[in-house]
Motif scaffolding. Sequence first.
Motif, PDB file in Angstrom:
ATOM      1  N   ILE A  10      31.483  45.933  50.956  1.00  0.00           N
ATOM      2  CA  ILE A  10      30.542  44.910  51.474  1.00  0.00           C
ATOM      3  C   ILE A  10      31.046  43.520  51.085  1.00  0.00           C
ATOM      4  CG2 ILE A  10      28.157  44.031  51.297  1.00  0.00           C
ATOM      5  CD1 ILE A  10      27.587  46.702  52.091  1.00  0.00           C
ATOM      6  N   GLU A  11      31.605  43.427  49.856  1.00  0.00           N
ATOM      7  CA  GLU A  11      32.077  42.109  49.398  1.00  0.00           C
ATOM      8  C   GLU A  11      33.471  41.781  49.926  1.00  0.00           C
ATOM      9  OE1 GLU A  11      29.774  40.742  45.427  1.00  0.00           O
ATOM     10  OE2 GLU A  11      31.784  41.513  45.154  1.00  0.00           O
ATOM     11  N   ASP A  12      34.114  42.785  50.519  1.00  0.00           N
ATOM     12  CA  ASP A  12      35.480  42.581  50.999  1.00  0.00           C
ATOM     13  C   ASP A  12      35.466  41.650  52.233  1.00  0.00           C
ATOM     14  OD1 ASP A  12      37.969  42.778  52.078  1.00  0.00           O
ATOM     15  OD2 ASP A  12      38.154  44.951  51.835  1.00  0.00           O
ATOM     16  N   ARG A  43      39.175  44.865  37.446  1.00  0.00           N
ATOM     17  CA  ARG A  43      39.723  43.863  38.359  1.00  0.00           C
ATOM     18  C   ARG A  43      39.017  44.036  39.697  1.00  0.00           C
ATOM     19  NH1 ARG A  43      44.964  45.044  40.004  1.00  0.00           N
ATOM     20  NH2 ARG A  43      45.265  46.604  38.419  1.00  0.00           N
ATOM     21  N   TYR A  44      38.591  42.942  40.332  1.00  0.00           N
ATOM     22  CA  TYR A  44      37.995  43.060  41.670  1.00  0.00           C
ATOM     23  C   TYR A  44      39.089  43.499  42.632  1.00  0.00           C
ATOM     24  CZ  TYR A  44      33.499  41.053  40.419  1.00  0.00           C
ATOM     25  OH  TYR A  44      32.253  40.860  39.886  1.00  0.00           O
ATOM     26  N   PRO A  45      38.695  44.245  43.691  1.00  0.00           N
ATOM     27  CA  PRO A  45      39.707  44.690  44.653  1.00  0.00           C
ATOM     28  C   PRO A  45      40.506  43.493  45.196  1.00  0.00           C
ATOM     29  CG  PRO A  45      37.544  45.616  45.193  1.00  0.00           C
ATOM     30  CD  PRO A  45      37.345  44.677  44.061  1.00  0.00           C
ATOM     31  N   ASN A  46      41.750  43.707  45.398  1.00  0.00           N
ATOM     32  CA  ASN A  46      42.666  42.686  45.948  1.00  0.00           C
ATOM     33  C   ASN A  46      42.807  41.459  45.045  1.00  0.00           C
ATOM     34  OD1 ASN A  46      42.738  44.337  48.259  1.00  0.00           O
ATOM     35  ND2 ASN A  46      40.949  43.270  49.082  1.00  0.00           N
ATOM     36  N   THR A  47      42.546  41.590  43.761  1.00  0.00           N
ATOM     37  CA  THR A  47      42.786  40.462  42.850  1.00  0.00           C
ATOM     38  C   THR A  47      43.727  40.917  41.733  1.00  0.00           C
ATOM     39  OG1 THR A  47      40.879  40.990  41.485  1.00  0.00           O
ATOM     40  CG2 THR A  47      40.512  39.366  43.216  1.00  0.00           C
ATOM     41  N   GLU A  48      44.394  39.959  41.149  1.00  0.00           N
ATOM     42  CA  GLU A  48      45.385  40.272  40.119  1.00  0.00           C
ATOM     43  C   GLU A  48      44.796  40.164  38.714  1.00  0.00           C
ATOM     44  OE1 GLU A  48      48.468  41.425  40.555  1.00  0.00           O
ATOM     45  OE2 GLU A  48      47.926  41.500  42.676  1.00  0.00           O
ATOM     46  N   TYR A  61      42.077  40.180  35.596  1.00  0.00           N
ATOM     47  CA  TYR A  61      40.963  41.024  35.154  1.00  0.00           C
ATOM     48  C   TYR A  61      39.706  40.170  34.973  1.00  0.00           C
ATOM     49  CZ  TYR A  61      43.716  45.201  34.379  1.00  0.00           C
ATOM     50  OH  TYR A  61      44.467  46.317  34.575  1.00  0.00           O
ATOM     51  N   ALA A  62      38.580  40.624  35.553  1.00  0.00           N
ATOM     52  CA  ALA A  62      37.302  39.926  35.349  1.00  0.00           C
ATOM     53  C   ALA A  62      36.684  40.389  34.043  1.00  0.00           C
ATOM     54  CB  ALA A  62      36.363  40.201  36.506  1.00  0.00           C
ATOM     55  N   LEU A  63      37.004  41.635  33.640  1.00  0.00           N
ATOM     56  CA  LEU A  63      36.567  42.149  32.329  1.00  0.00           C
ATOM     57  C   LEU A  63      37.759  42.805  31.656  1.00  0.00           C
ATOM     58  CD1 LEU A  63      33.110  43.928  32.914  1.00  0.00           C
ATOM     59  CD2 LEU A  63      33.523  41.661  31.975  1.00  0.00           C
ATOM     60  N   GLY A  95      27.399  33.401  27.822  1.00  0.00           N
ATOM     61  CA  GLY A  95      28.795  33.006  28.024  1.00  0.00           C
ATOM     62  C   GLY A  95      28.848  31.969  29.124  1.00  0.00           C
ATOM     63  N   LYS A  96      30.008  31.316  29.203  1.00  0.00           N
ATOM     64  CA  LYS A  96      30.135  30.264  30.211  1.00  0.00           C
ATOM     65  C   LYS A  96      30.170  30.880  31.612  1.00  0.00           C
ATOM     66  CE  LYS A  96      33.477  28.419  27.450  1.00  0.00           C
ATOM     67  NZ  LYS A  96      34.717  27.763  27.196  1.00  0.00           N
ATOM     68  N   ASN A  97      30.040  30.039  32.604  1.00  0.00           N
ATOM     69  CA  ASN A  97      30.157  30.545  33.976  1.00  0.00           C
ATOM     70  C   ASN A  97      31.537  31.167  34.168  1.00  0.00           C
ATOM     71  OD1 ASN A  97      27.656  29.832  34.889  1.00  0.00           O
ATOM     72  ND2 ASN A  97      28.306  27.771  35.533  1.00  0.00           N
ATOM     73  N   GLY A  98      31.546  32.298  34.880  1.00  0.00           N
ATOM     74  CA  GLY A  98      32.823  32.941  35.167  1.00  0.00           C
ATOM     75  C   GLY A  98      33.355  33.771  34.015  1.00  0.00           C
ATOM     76  N   SER A  99      32.555  33.971  32.955  1.00  0.00           N
ATOM     77  CA  SER A  99      33.066  34.729  31.807  1.00  0.00           C
ATOM     78  C   SER A  99      32.919  36.237  31.993  1.00  0.00           C
ATOM     79  CB  SER A  99      32.374  34.270  30.523  1.00  0.00           C
ATOM     80  OG  SER A  99      30.976  34.406  30.669  1.00  0.00           O
ATOM     81  N   GLY A 100      32.232  36.669  33.059  1.00  0.00           N
ATOM     82  CA  GLY A 100      32.177  38.109  33.344  1.00  0.00           C
ATOM     83  C   GLY A 100      30.801  38.736  33.162  1.00  0.00           C
ATOM     84  N   LYS A 101      29.776  37.926  32.973  1.00  0.00           N
ATOM     85  CA  LYS A 101      28.435  38.475  32.681  1.00  0.00           C
ATOM     86  C   LYS A 101      27.907  39.305  33.863  1.00  0.00           C
ATOM     87  CE  LYS A 101      26.636  34.325  31.972  1.00  0.00           C
ATOM     88  NZ  LYS A 101      27.795  33.478  32.307  1.00  0.00           N
ATOM     89  N   THR A 102      27.956  38.718  35.062  1.00  0.00           N
ATOM     90  CA  THR A 102      27.419  39.435  36.226  1.00  0.00           C
ATOM     91  C   THR A 102      28.277  40.659  36.545  1.00  0.00           C
ATOM     92  OG1 THR A 102      26.562  37.378  37.087  1.00  0.00           O
ATOM     93  CG2 THR A 102      26.769  39.156  38.656  1.00  0.00           C
ATOM     94  N   THR A 103      29.574  40.516  36.351  1.00  0.00           N
ATOM     95  CA  THR A 103      30.471  41.645  36.611  1.00  0.00           C
ATOM     96  C   THR A 103      30.101  42.823  35.701  1.00  0.00           C
ATOM     97  OG1 THR A 103      32.187  40.047  37.125  1.00  0.00           O
ATOM     98  CG2 THR A 103      32.913  42.292  36.733  1.00  0.00           C
ATOM     99  N   PHE A 104      29.765  42.516  34.464  1.00  0.00           N
ATOM    100  CA  PHE A 104      29.358  43.544  33.503  1.00  0.00           C
ATOM    101  C   PHE A 104      28.161  44.336  34.064  1.00  0.00           C
ATOM    102  CE2 PHE A 104      26.472  44.597  29.984  1.00  0.00           C
ATOM    103  CZ  PHE A 104      27.294  45.369  29.175  1.00  0.00           C
TER     104      PHE A 104
HETATM  105  P1  ADP Z   1      29.507  35.026  35.313  1.00  0.00           P
HETATM  106  O1  ADP Z   1      28.402  35.932  35.730  1.00  0.00           O
HETATM  107  O2  ADP Z   1      29.745  35.035  33.852  1.00  0.00           O
HETATM  108  O3  ADP Z   1      29.341  33.635  35.825  1.00  0.00           O
HETATM  109  P2  ADP Z   1      31.144  36.662  37.035  1.00  0.00           P
HETATM  110  O4  ADP Z   1      30.982  38.010  36.454  1.00  0.00           O
HETATM  111  O5  ADP Z   1      30.349  36.359  38.245  1.00  0.00           O
HETATM  112  O6  ADP Z   1      30.875  35.556  35.928  1.00  0.00           O
HETATM  113  O7  ADP Z   1      32.670  36.421  37.377  1.00  0.00           O
HETATM  114  C1  ADP Z   1      33.724  36.780  36.507  1.00  0.00           C
HETATM  115  C2  ADP Z   1      35.058  36.532  37.217  1.00  0.00           C
HETATM  116  O8  ADP Z   1      35.189  37.402  38.336  1.00  0.00           O
HETATM  117  C3  ADP Z   1      35.174  35.118  37.770  1.00  0.00           C
HETATM  118  O9  ADP Z   1      36.502  34.687  37.553  1.00  0.00           O
HETATM  119  C4  ADP Z   1      34.909  35.260  39.239  1.00  0.00           C
HETATM  120  O10 ADP Z   1      35.618  34.314  39.991  1.00  0.00           O
HETATM  121  C5  ADP Z   1      35.438  36.655  39.520  1.00  0.00           C
HETATM  122  N1  ADP Z   1      34.670  37.284  40.606  1.00  0.00           N
HETATM  123  C6  ADP Z   1      33.342  37.432  40.657  1.00  0.00           C
HETATM  124  N2  ADP Z   1      32.977  38.073  41.787  1.00  0.00           N
HETATM  125  C7  ADP Z   1      34.129  38.345  42.463  1.00  0.00           C
HETATM  126  C8  ADP Z   1      34.437  39.010  43.709  1.00  0.00           C
HETATM  127  N3  ADP Z   1      33.493  39.550  44.474  1.00  0.00           N
HETATM  128  N4  ADP Z   1      35.710  39.085  44.062  1.00  0.00           N
HETATM  129  C9  ADP Z   1      36.697  38.568  43.302  1.00  0.00           C
HETATM  130  N5  ADP Z   1      36.480  37.945  42.119  1.00  0.00           N
HETATM  131  C10 ADP Z   1      35.220  37.822  41.700  1.00  0.00           C
END
Ligand code: ADP
Length: 608
Positions: free
Chosen positions: A114-116, A365-370, A372-374, A391-400
């Motif tokens: 869906i996110e692709d 790692r998100y698909p098609n990215t190099e 690591y988000a976590l 954590g700061k924005n982009g630190s991986g909280k939502t990804t977790f």
């Molecule tokens: P936070 O919640 O701490 O702000 P995120 O977990 O949203 O951070 O993002 C962590 C990292 O993953 C960021 O570098 C962000 O750019 C990357 N990222 C988040 N969502 C995607 C996605 N759908 N595809 C590729 N990279 C992503």
Amino acid sequence: MKLSEHIRISKRAIRHLFTLSRSYAACLILNAFLQSLMPYVPIYFSARLIDGLYEKQPVQTLALYVGLTVGIVFLLSLLSAYLSSRRDIADNELNLSEQWTFSQKAMQMAYASIEDPEVTLLRKRIAMESQTGYDLWYLTSSTERLVFSVTRILASLSMTLSFFFLEGIPLFMKLGFAGGILLTILCGAFASRKSEAIFSRFLDTAVHLNVFQGKYYDYIGHYSSGKDIRLYDMAKGLLDFNVGTMTEFNRHALAMCQKQAALKAADIALSHVLRFCVYLILLYAALSGRITLGSIARYVSCVMLLLTAASEAVANFQRALVNHTYLKRYFSYLDIQNPMYQGSLTVEKRDDNEYFVEFCDVSFRYPNTETYALRHVNLKFKIGEKLAIVGKNGSGKTTFIKLMCRLYDPTEGKILLNGVDIRKYDYDEYMSIFSIVFQDFRLFGFRLGENVAASPSYDPGRAAHCLEQAGFGKRLAAMPEGADSFLFKEFDDSGIEISGGEAQKIALARALYKDAPFLILDEPTSALDPVSEYEVYSSFNEIAGDKTAIYISHRLASCRFCDKIAVFDAGSIVQTGSHEALIRQNQGLYHRLWHAQAQYYTKDAAGV
Ligand code: ADP
């Protein structure tokens, strides 16, 4: 596209049509068949009638021919009208079923798909192409017309075949007759092929114009645009934009029509010359007494029907071939696989509510990215705990959180629920233990109660209680229809408009209504005003009750009340502990962030 692929797609397309609506497909085909056969009844009996009159047959016989003609056509017309109306009713079912198939596909797809962006683009292209007429509309219309014309060809051939076995007609005439028919068909095929190519090029050009047009109607049709259009005097600009799009569309349409008209004129002229020749041959045969008057009428009518049907069959066949390219894309979306392992274990319903979740050396790692988000995340927490993730924005909280609720699977490591890898659980069961409010939650233009229950039926008392817990109590009390009020004005004129903060409270109430053991809030107070934010914090322990609450925020002040805080930095957990313990670690990130934010708030408060 290879022939085998055309055959494969057309087989699948017909199967697909029957799957979407069996009654639509059956009515479409049967009706086309009946309609196609209808003219042959009067042709056949009129020929018999003419011969009968000529041969002075008894009046009863002649009356029988008339009766049969009218009676059979009457019955066929009744049946055809019935099938048409059944088809019109099923038309709705067909469209709903198609929308449902696409929605269901989107829901079953892995979240990663869906996110692709490629999948998003594919979906948009299919939507545009379908809107332009390809895919389903082309499929139904060409199937209908093909059944119609093929039936006509067969019926006409079966009624003209006897001409070739008539004695006394010279062979060259028979060959001329057959050649004339064949040549007319070939010319028609050539013209329709050219015409279809012109039309197809036009549609390709029109696709993006259709998108513009659709966007234009979105903008002007949605009441929320009204303010901006008036305030910034955008009406003229939008209108000019639309006129520009329409003018370009009309320019392409006119060019296409002119080319098609020239082709059609040449085709009509040629086919009428050939028809004239066929008439002459038949006339000769009649004058030389080799065929009866009735047979002439029959042959002439059938040959004319045959010629029209043959060129239609060719045209529709070509349309179907063109559509195959688009259907291929259409099916490619339905064929997207969900690569995630589908477990079958049921989530143990524990009376003691003792669930624990453990991240074991998880990297992602998100698909098609190099990057690591976590990276190497290890964390264990159990029911009842209040965990804050900061954590700061982009630190991986939502990804977790996305990994925890299996929107994605870890690239490395694993996540356990009560010691079992979460991939082994049945996905729906596993999801049922989470109530999550994401930052980009969505509310719908349904009733407030339906939004809270995420269902068309809801318990008004429970919905009101959850709304109160989420801080929406006062606003609810002021609403004349309470939880029955519609949100927004999409489905009801009296629908209420809500602010971003109010929307967040409703989203929180929805999570509470689900009453799952895990309550996860991703930046739940970002849109709230300071008073509402304070209310949510101070009543958070009460709101969360005995659930495991995970609270994500980049505002550290809002996390103090949690039992445990995990500090994320560049995808890793760099610190864990209580607020008091973390604040004492002078060299730690938490300490730095805390003081940086305190300073910011102090400056802010001072009006700097
Ligand atoms: P936070 O919640 O701490 O702000 P995120 O977990 O949203 O951070 O993002 C962590 C990292 O993953 C960021 O570098 C962000 O750019 C990357 N990222 C988040 N969502 C995607 C996605 N759908 N595809 C590729 N990279 C992503």
